[in-house]
Scaffold this motif. Structure first.
Motif, PDB file in Angstrom:
ATOM      1  N   GLY A  30       0.628  -1.340  -0.106  1.00  0.00           N
ATOM      2  CA  GLY A  30      -0.078  -0.004   0.041  1.00  0.00           C
ATOM      3  C   GLY A  30       0.781   1.196   0.017  1.00  0.00           C
ATOM      4  O   GLY A  30       1.917   1.336  -0.142  1.00  0.00           O
ATOM      5  N   PRO A  31       0.244   2.310  -0.013  1.00  0.00           N
ATOM      6  CA  PRO A  31       0.954   3.826  -0.093  1.00  0.00           C
ATOM      7  C   PRO A  31       1.707   3.834   1.370  1.00  0.00           C
ATOM      8  O   PRO A  31       1.006   3.095   2.487  1.00  0.00           O
ATOM      9  CB  PRO A  31      -0.178   4.854  -0.211  1.00  0.00           C
ATOM     10  CG  PRO A  31      -1.492   4.069   0.318  1.00  0.00           C
ATOM     11  CD  PRO A  31      -1.078   2.551   0.166  1.00  0.00           C
ATOM     12  N   LEU A  32       2.538   4.816   1.657  1.00  0.00           N
ATOM     13  CA  LEU A  32       2.983   5.413   2.772  1.00  0.00           C
ATOM     14  C   LEU A  32       2.187   6.274   3.504  1.00  0.00           C
ATOM     15  O   LEU A  32       1.674   7.122   2.987  1.00  0.00           O
ATOM     16  CB  LEU A  32       4.466   6.060   2.465  1.00  0.00           C
ATOM     17  CG  LEU A  32       5.535   5.199   2.110  1.00  0.00           C
ATOM     18  CD1 LEU A  32       6.708   5.874   1.418  1.00  0.00           C
ATOM     19  CD2 LEU A  32       6.045   4.083   2.951  1.00  0.00           C
ATOM     20  N   VAL A  33       1.860   5.782   4.854  1.00  0.00           N
ATOM     21  CA  VAL A  33       0.955   6.736   5.755  1.00  0.00           C
ATOM     22  C   VAL A  33       1.698   6.814   7.237  1.00  0.00           C
ATOM     23  O   VAL A  33       2.201   5.773   7.651  1.00  0.00           O
ATOM     24  CB  VAL A  33      -0.433   5.918   5.878  1.00  0.00           C
ATOM     25  CG1 VAL A  33      -1.125   6.875   6.761  1.00  0.00           C
ATOM     26  CG2 VAL A  33      -0.913   5.799   4.192  1.00  0.00           C
ATOM     27  N   ILE A  50      -4.005   7.742  12.018  1.00  0.00           N
ATOM     28  CA  ILE A  50      -3.004   8.769  11.287  1.00  0.00           C
ATOM     29  C   ILE A  50      -2.525   9.751  12.023  1.00  0.00           C
ATOM     30  O   ILE A  50      -3.362  10.514  12.744  1.00  0.00           O
ATOM     31  CB  ILE A  50      -3.804   9.128  10.066  1.00  0.00           C
ATOM     32  CG1 ILE A  50      -4.169   7.983   9.000  1.00  0.00           C
ATOM     33  CG2 ILE A  50      -2.908  10.191   9.318  1.00  0.00           C
ATOM     34  CD1 ILE A  50      -4.758   8.341   7.826  1.00  0.00           C
ATOM     35  N   VAL A  51      -1.130  10.008  12.139  1.00  0.00           N
ATOM     36  CA  VAL A  51      -0.487  11.170  13.039  1.00  0.00           C
ATOM     37  C   VAL A  51       0.541  11.643  12.043  1.00  0.00           C
ATOM     38  O   VAL A  51       1.553  11.208  11.679  1.00  0.00           O
ATOM     39  CB  VAL A  51       0.064  10.620  14.465  1.00  0.00           C
ATOM     40  CG1 VAL A  51       0.556  11.877  15.098  1.00  0.00           C
ATOM     41  CG2 VAL A  51      -1.018   9.921  15.197  1.00  0.00           C
ATOM     42  N   PRO A  52       0.177  13.003  11.391  1.00  0.00           N
ATOM     43  CA  PRO A  52       1.120  13.623  10.681  1.00  0.00           C
ATOM     44  C   PRO A  52       2.741  13.699  10.926  1.00  0.00           C
ATOM     45  O   PRO A  52       3.556  13.551  10.082  1.00  0.00           O
ATOM     46  CB  PRO A  52       0.830  14.967  10.384  1.00  0.00           C
ATOM     47  CG  PRO A  52      -0.850  15.089  10.758  1.00  0.00           C
ATOM     48  CD  PRO A  52      -0.832  13.941  11.735  1.00  0.00           C
ATOM     49  N   GLY A  92     -12.226   8.326   5.898  1.00  0.00           N
ATOM     50  CA  GLY A  92     -11.568   9.322   4.808  1.00  0.00           C
ATOM     51  C   GLY A  92     -12.007   8.709   3.429  1.00  0.00           C
ATOM     52  O   GLY A  92     -12.124   7.493   3.491  1.00  0.00           O
ATOM     53  N   ARG A  93     -11.880   9.580   2.445  1.00  0.00           N
ATOM     54  CA  ARG A  93     -12.224   8.806   1.177  1.00  0.00           C
ATOM     55  C   ARG A  93     -11.535   9.913   0.222  1.00  0.00           C
ATOM     56  O   ARG A  93     -11.467  11.122   0.289  1.00  0.00           O
ATOM     57  CB  ARG A  93     -13.732   8.905   1.035  1.00  0.00           C
ATOM     58  CG  ARG A  93     -14.418  10.005   1.412  1.00  0.00           C
ATOM     59  CD  ARG A  93     -16.094  10.070   1.616  1.00  0.00           C
ATOM     60  NE  ARG A  93     -16.551  10.273   0.145  1.00  0.00           N
ATOM     61  CZ  ARG A  93     -17.685   9.415  -0.123  1.00  0.00           C
ATOM     62  NH1 ARG A  93     -18.465   9.238   0.910  1.00  0.00           N
ATOM     63  NH2 ARG A  93     -18.391   9.361  -1.039  1.00  0.00           N
ATOM     64  N   SER A 102      -4.085  15.465   2.252  1.00  0.00           N
ATOM     65  CA  SER A 102      -2.396  15.692   2.971  1.00  0.00           C
ATOM     66  C   SER A 102      -2.016  14.426   3.692  1.00  0.00           C
ATOM     67  O   SER A 102      -0.825  14.327   3.673  1.00  0.00           O
ATOM     68  CB  SER A 102      -2.629  16.787   3.933  1.00  0.00           C
ATOM     69  OG  SER A 102      -3.519  16.627   5.119  1.00  0.00           O
ATOM     70  N   GLN A 103      -2.874  13.655   4.075  1.00  0.00           N
ATOM     71  CA  GLN A 103      -2.332  12.555   4.889  1.00  0.00           C
ATOM     72  C   GLN A 103      -2.216  11.295   4.126  1.00  0.00           C
ATOM     73  O   GLN A 103      -1.616  10.408   4.392  1.00  0.00           O
ATOM     74  CB  GLN A 103      -3.396  12.076   6.144  1.00  0.00           C
ATOM     75  CG  GLN A 103      -4.538  11.670   5.533  1.00  0.00           C
ATOM     76  CD  GLN A 103      -5.589  12.506   5.660  1.00  0.00           C
ATOM     77  OE1 GLN A 103      -5.648  13.629   5.027  1.00  0.00           O
ATOM     78  NE2 GLN A 103      -6.790  12.189   6.460  1.00  0.00           N
TER      79      GLN A 103
END
Length: 191
Positions: A30-33, A50-52, A92-93, A102-103
């Motif tokens: 998957g993508p980087l998160v 999710i935590v930026p 989220g979508r 942004s996340q």
């Protein structure tokens, strides 16, 4: 024909999808998160959100039932997560043709390379001490986990140990080192 919708996962969705209509197994590319164990759940676990400011990790993804459009996928994930409000932003979508959130930087190229038309994910905020938006620092998280006992301790440990091994976060490394927790292979759910 519409492109398929995918769900991103990094925690219990992967080993316990329940009613989420996942088609096939979870994929580990998957993508980087940026996720971390900073949401205190009702049963005492510290769950991944999710935590930026967290280090990005490669999350997992699964295709959802092809009959679902983006609204249906979001509703299915909302039901699985027990989120009752549609307007709270906790699901989220994203879909092709709109700006990346942004996340999820890079979600456009990631999804295009896999033929995916839209993505849904759990977007709950950090929570600690009953305060939404409050995240424990690492020392507070360790102290909190050490304060648990019985079922609450076992559930907290189980959640961390079952998190996919690739979700290798700073907090997880400390939990494993200081609490002698070890990953449990949940790969039977992953491609």
């Amino acid at each position: 024909m519409a492109k398929p919708i995918a769900c991103l996962g990094w925690g219990s969705l992967v080993w316990d999808p329940r009613s989420l209509p996942v088609r096939g197994l979870w994929h580990d590319d998957g993508p980087l998160v940026s996720v971390e164990f900073v949401r205190q759940s009702k049963d005492g676990r510290l769950t991944l959100v999710i935590v930026p400011s967290a280090e990005p990790v490669r999350v997992l993804w699964a295709l959802l039932d092809p009959k679902l459009d983006l609204d249906g996928a979001a509703a299915a994930l909302r039901e699985r997560e027990g989120i009752h409000s549609k307007r709270d932003g906790h699901i989220g979508r994203w879909h092709t043709g709109v700006e990346e959130p942004s996340q999820l930087p890079g979600i456009t190229s990631w999804s295009e390379s896999r033929g995916i038309g839209g993505v849904v994910w759990t977007n709950l905020p950090p929570k600690f001490g009953g305060v939404d938006g409050s995240a424990p620092n690492l020392d507070d998280a360790i102290a909190y986990l050490r304060s648990l006992s019985g079922t609450a301790y076992e559930e907290a440990r189980r959640y961390v140990e079952l998190a996919p091994r690739q979700i290798d976060t700073k907090y997880r490394r400390r939990f494993e080192a200081e609490l002698s927790w070890a990953p449990i292979d949940s790969r039977r759910h992953v491609l």
